[in-house]
Design a protein around this motif. Structure first.
Motif, PDB file in Angstrom:
ATOM      1  N   ASP A 175     -11.399  23.226  28.640  1.00  0.00           N
ATOM      2  CA  ASP A 175     -12.567  23.056  27.769  1.00  0.00           C
ATOM      3  C   ASP A 175     -13.641  24.083  28.117  1.00  0.00           C
ATOM      4  OD1 ASP A 175     -11.192  20.918  26.771  1.00  0.00           O
ATOM      5  OD2 ASP A 175     -12.566  19.381  27.494  1.00  0.00           O
ATOM      6  N   ALA A 176     -13.870  24.270  29.418  1.00  0.00           N
ATOM      7  CA  ALA A 176     -14.876  25.234  29.873  1.00  0.00           C
ATOM      8  C   ALA A 176     -14.477  26.655  29.495  1.00  0.00           C
ATOM      9  CB  ALA A 176     -15.057  25.117  31.383  1.00  0.00           C
ATOM     10  N   ILE A 177     -13.195  26.966  29.638  1.00  0.00           N
ATOM     11  CA  ILE A 177     -12.703  28.303  29.274  1.00  0.00           C
ATOM     12  C   ILE A 177     -12.918  28.552  27.782  1.00  0.00           C
ATOM     13  CG2 ILE A 177     -10.611  29.701  29.013  1.00  0.00           C
ATOM     14  CD1 ILE A 177      -9.580  28.364  31.611  1.00  0.00           C
ATOM     15  N   GLY A 195     -12.849  28.548  38.260  1.00  0.00           N
ATOM     16  CA  GLY A 195     -11.845  28.303  39.287  1.00  0.00           C
ATOM     17  C   GLY A 195     -10.444  28.187  38.736  1.00  0.00           C
ATOM     18  N   SER A 196     -10.140  29.025  37.739  1.00  0.00           N
ATOM     19  CA  SER A 196      -8.824  28.985  37.112  1.00  0.00           C
ATOM     20  C   SER A 196      -8.113  30.314  37.327  1.00  0.00           C
ATOM     21  CB  SER A 196      -8.980  28.672  35.624  1.00  0.00           C
ATOM     22  OG  SER A 196      -7.725  28.500  35.003  1.00  0.00           O
ATOM     23  N   THR A 197      -7.120  30.608  36.497  1.00  0.00           N
ATOM     24  CA  THR A 197      -6.362  31.855  36.598  1.00  0.00           C
ATOM     25  C   THR A 197      -6.444  32.611  35.275  1.00  0.00           C
ATOM     26  OG1 THR A 197      -4.296  30.843  35.812  1.00  0.00           O
ATOM     27  CG2 THR A 197      -4.741  30.780  38.187  1.00  0.00           C
ATOM     28  N   LYS A 198      -6.172  33.926  35.341  1.00  0.00           N
ATOM     29  CA  LYS A 198      -6.213  34.734  34.121  1.00  0.00           C
ATOM     30  C   LYS A 198      -5.139  34.301  33.124  1.00  0.00           C
ATOM     31  CE  LYS A 198      -6.217  38.879  36.051  1.00  0.00           C
ATOM     32  NZ  LYS A 198      -6.302  40.372  36.122  1.00  0.00           N
ATOM     33  N   SER A 199      -4.017  33.822  33.628  1.00  0.00           N
ATOM     34  CA  SER A 199      -2.955  33.381  32.715  1.00  0.00           C
ATOM     35  C   SER A 199      -3.392  32.145  31.935  1.00  0.00           C
ATOM     36  CB  SER A 199      -1.671  33.079  33.497  1.00  0.00           C
ATOM     37  OG  SER A 199      -1.893  32.065  34.464  1.00  0.00           O
ATOM     38  N   THR A 200      -4.140  31.252  32.590  1.00  0.00           N
ATOM     39  CA  THR A 200      -4.640  30.071  31.886  1.00  0.00           C
ATOM     40  C   THR A 200      -5.685  30.478  30.852  1.00  0.00           C
ATOM     41  OG1 THR A 200      -4.273  28.665  33.821  1.00  0.00           O
ATOM     42  CG2 THR A 200      -5.787  27.841  32.156  1.00  0.00           C
ATOM     43  N   VAL A 201      -6.546  31.416  31.221  1.00  0.00           N
ATOM     44  CA  VAL A 201      -7.545  31.913  30.276  1.00  0.00           C
ATOM     45  C   VAL A 201      -6.858  32.519  29.064  1.00  0.00           C
ATOM     46  CG1 VAL A 201      -9.393  33.596  29.921  1.00  0.00           C
ATOM     47  CG2 VAL A 201      -9.263  32.339  32.073  1.00  0.00           C
ATOM     48  N   ARG A 229     -11.464  21.107  23.712  1.00  0.00           N
ATOM     49  CA  ARG A 229     -12.694  21.255  22.929  1.00  0.00           C
ATOM     50  C   ARG A 229     -13.734  21.960  23.796  1.00  0.00           C
ATOM     51  NH1 ARG A 229     -16.280  16.879  23.979  1.00  0.00           N
ATOM     52  NH2 ARG A 229     -15.389  15.281  25.349  1.00  0.00           N
ATOM     53  N   PRO A 230     -14.370  23.001  23.272  1.00  0.00           N
ATOM     54  CA  PRO A 230     -15.311  23.791  24.062  1.00  0.00           C
ATOM     55  C   PRO A 230     -16.451  22.945  24.644  1.00  0.00           C
ATOM     56  CG  PRO A 230     -14.794  24.894  21.997  1.00  0.00           C
ATOM     57  CD  PRO A 230     -14.233  23.505  21.890  1.00  0.00           C
ATOM     58  N   ARG A 231     -16.615  23.050  25.976  1.00  0.00           N
ATOM     59  CA  ARG A 231     -17.720  22.350  26.641  1.00  0.00           C
ATOM     60  C   ARG A 231     -18.312  23.252  27.717  1.00  0.00           C
ATOM     61  NH1 ARG A 231     -16.022  16.702  28.893  1.00  0.00           N
ATOM     62  NH2 ARG A 231     -14.009  17.716  29.286  1.00  0.00           N
ATOM     63  N   ASP A 232     -19.622  23.189  27.858  1.00  0.00           N
ATOM     64  CA  ASP A 232     -20.375  24.028  28.786  1.00  0.00           C
ATOM     65  C   ASP A 232     -19.931  23.775  30.232  1.00  0.00           C
ATOM     66  OD1 ASP A 232     -22.230  25.359  30.312  1.00  0.00           O
ATOM     67  OD2 ASP A 232     -23.974  24.628  29.223  1.00  0.00           O
ATOM     68  N   PRO A 233     -19.447  24.819  30.941  1.00  0.00           N
ATOM     69  CA  PRO A 233     -18.986  24.633  32.326  1.00  0.00           C
ATOM     70  C   PRO A 233     -20.105  24.237  33.277  1.00  0.00           C
ATOM     71  CG  PRO A 233     -19.098  26.960  31.775  1.00  0.00           C
ATOM     72  CD  PRO A 233     -19.295  26.214  30.492  1.00  0.00           C
ATOM     73  N   VAL A 234     -21.352  24.590  32.950  1.00  0.00           N
ATOM     74  CA  VAL A 234     -22.476  24.179  33.802  1.00  0.00           C
ATOM     75  C   VAL A 234     -22.659  22.676  33.705  1.00  0.00           C
ATOM     76  CG1 VAL A 234     -24.952  24.423  34.224  1.00  0.00           C
ATOM     77  CG2 VAL A 234     -23.607  26.420  33.580  1.00  0.00           C
ATOM     78  N   THR A 235     -22.605  22.156  32.488  1.00  0.00           N
ATOM     79  CA  THR A 235     -22.730  20.709  32.282  1.00  0.00           C
ATOM     80  C   THR A 235     -21.569  19.967  32.930  1.00  0.00           C
ATOM     81  OG1 THR A 235     -23.853  21.092  30.167  1.00  0.00           O
ATOM     82  CG2 THR A 235     -22.960  18.897  30.548  1.00  0.00           C
ATOM     83  N   LEU A 236     -20.389  20.579  32.893  1.00  0.00           N
ATOM     84  CA  LEU A 236     -19.210  19.952  33.491  1.00  0.00           C
ATOM     85  C   LEU A 236     -19.225  20.027  35.022  1.00  0.00           C
ATOM     86  CD1 LEU A 236     -16.436  21.297  31.071  1.00  0.00           C
ATOM     87  CD2 LEU A 236     -17.310  18.947  31.204  1.00  0.00           C
ATOM     88  N   GLY A 237     -20.114  20.864  35.569  1.00  0.00           N
ATOM     89  CA  GLY A 237     -20.186  21.002  37.022  1.00  0.00           C
ATOM     90  C   GLY A 237     -19.160  21.953  37.603  1.00  0.00           C
ATOM     91  N   LEU A 238     -18.590  22.814  36.752  1.00  0.00           N
ATOM     92  CA  LEU A 238     -17.576  23.758  37.230  1.00  0.00           C
ATOM     93  C   LEU A 238     -18.196  25.049  37.766  1.00  0.00           C
ATOM     94  CD1 LEU A 238     -14.891  23.298  34.430  1.00  0.00           C
ATOM     95  CD2 LEU A 238     -14.748  22.540  36.808  1.00  0.00           C
ATOM     96  N   CYS A 239     -19.408  25.363  37.365  1.00  0.00           N
ATOM     97  CA  CYS A 239     -20.102  26.540  37.886  1.00  0.00           C
ATOM     98  C   CYS A 239     -21.600  26.307  37.768  1.00  0.00           C
ATOM     99  CB  CYS A 239     -19.686  27.822  37.165  1.00  0.00           C
ATOM    100  SG  CYS A 239     -20.274  27.956  35.449  1.00  0.00           S
ATOM    101  N   SER A 240     -22.365  27.101  38.474  1.00  0.00           N
ATOM    102  CA  SER A 240     -23.817  26.967  38.405  1.00  0.00           C
ATOM    103  C   SER A 240     -24.358  27.836  37.282  1.00  0.00           C
ATOM    104  CB  SER A 240     -24.454  27.373  39.732  1.00  0.00           C
ATOM    105  OG  SER A 240     -24.339  28.781  39.924  1.00  0.00           O
ATOM    106  N   LEU A 241     -25.555  27.512  36.827  1.00  0.00           N
ATOM    107  CA  LEU A 241     -26.193  28.316  35.788  1.00  0.00           C
ATOM    108  C   LEU A 241     -26.443  29.732  36.288  1.00  0.00           C
ATOM    109  CD1 LEU A 241     -27.444  28.402  32.967  1.00  0.00           C
ATOM    110  CD2 LEU A 241     -29.589  27.612  33.969  1.00  0.00           C
ATOM    111  N   LYS A 242     -26.771  29.864  37.555  1.00  0.00           N
ATOM    112  CA  LYS A 242     -27.006  31.196  38.133  1.00  0.00           C
ATOM    113  C   LYS A 242     -25.738  32.040  38.084  1.00  0.00           C
ATOM    114  CE  LYS A 242     -28.729  33.582  42.260  1.00  0.00           C
ATOM    115  NZ  LYS A 242     -27.671  34.594  42.237  1.00  0.00           N
TER     116      LYS A 242
END
Length: 210
Positions: A105-107, A127-133, A148-161
């Protein structure tokens, strides 16, 4: 005095969501007033996601309202009782098992919202792989019907910075490549124009004034 976290992203949020003056935002974030004006004009930090300082305890809504009512007033950081986060050491990003199912979703969100990002940048952010992307990009992912597209910051997968830094790097690289292509095209046009001149015509004297 404590420093504002992510000053540029905070300035973007204050410009977009408050009626504070450029000087007031400048005094709070430490950025130059002209840079704040450039942010408001869309010349700086274009596409950067704003960082709400009220969600992390740096400001209160009451403090913003107080300063909005007085152009001479200045924002004051709220006191922080929690320690500042420690910088994460370099290395592979660890994604908790519970969040790994959110990565497609984040991708999808990153590919849709920030197409300037390279596949390697997208993979690193979540934190995934290029093949998954690539599988999400070409819609061959095994669970694509549920992605379904979801913001990775909201999901906690990466920081806004991390997200804003990656977008900034991608856009700077794209700008350099575009400038290089334009320069090569201009040089190629000059060479072609010179090649189109008939040498015999070039040697003929100018008789227009005779």
């Amino acid at each position: 005095m404590s420093q504002v976290l992510m000053p540029k992203a905070t300035a973007v949020w204050l410009v977009e969501n408050t009626t504070l003056t450029f000087d007031q935002i400048s005094a709070f974030t430490g950025l130059h007033p002209l840079e704040i004006q450039a942010i408001a004009d869309g010349e700086v930090a274009g596409g950067m996601t704003g960082y709400d300082p009220t969600t992390n305890g740096q400001l209160t809504k009451e403090e913003i309202k107080r300063v909005e009512a007085d152009s001479n007033a200045r924002l004051k950081l709220s006191p922080r009782d929690v320690p500042m986060p420690q910088a994460r050491s370099k290395g592979p990003r660890y994604t908790p098992v519970a969040k790994r199912q959110d990565r497609p979703d984040a991708i999808a969100w990153l590919l849709k919202t920030h197409p300037e990002l390279q596949d390697s940048q997208v993979a690193k952010l979540v934190g995934s792989t290029k093949s998954t992307v690539q599988s999400v990009k070409d819609r061959s992912h095994w669970n694509m019907q549920n992605v379904r597209p979801r913001d990775p910051v909201t999901l906690g997968l990466c920081s806004l910075k991390d997200l804003n830094d990656a977008v900034d790097r991608a856009r700077r690289k794209a700008a350099r490549e575009d400038a290089s292509r334009k320069k090569e095209a201009a040089q190629s046009g000059v060479v072609e124009e010179a090649a189109d001149v008939d040498p015999a015509e070039a040697d003929q004297p100018d008789v227009s004034e005779r």
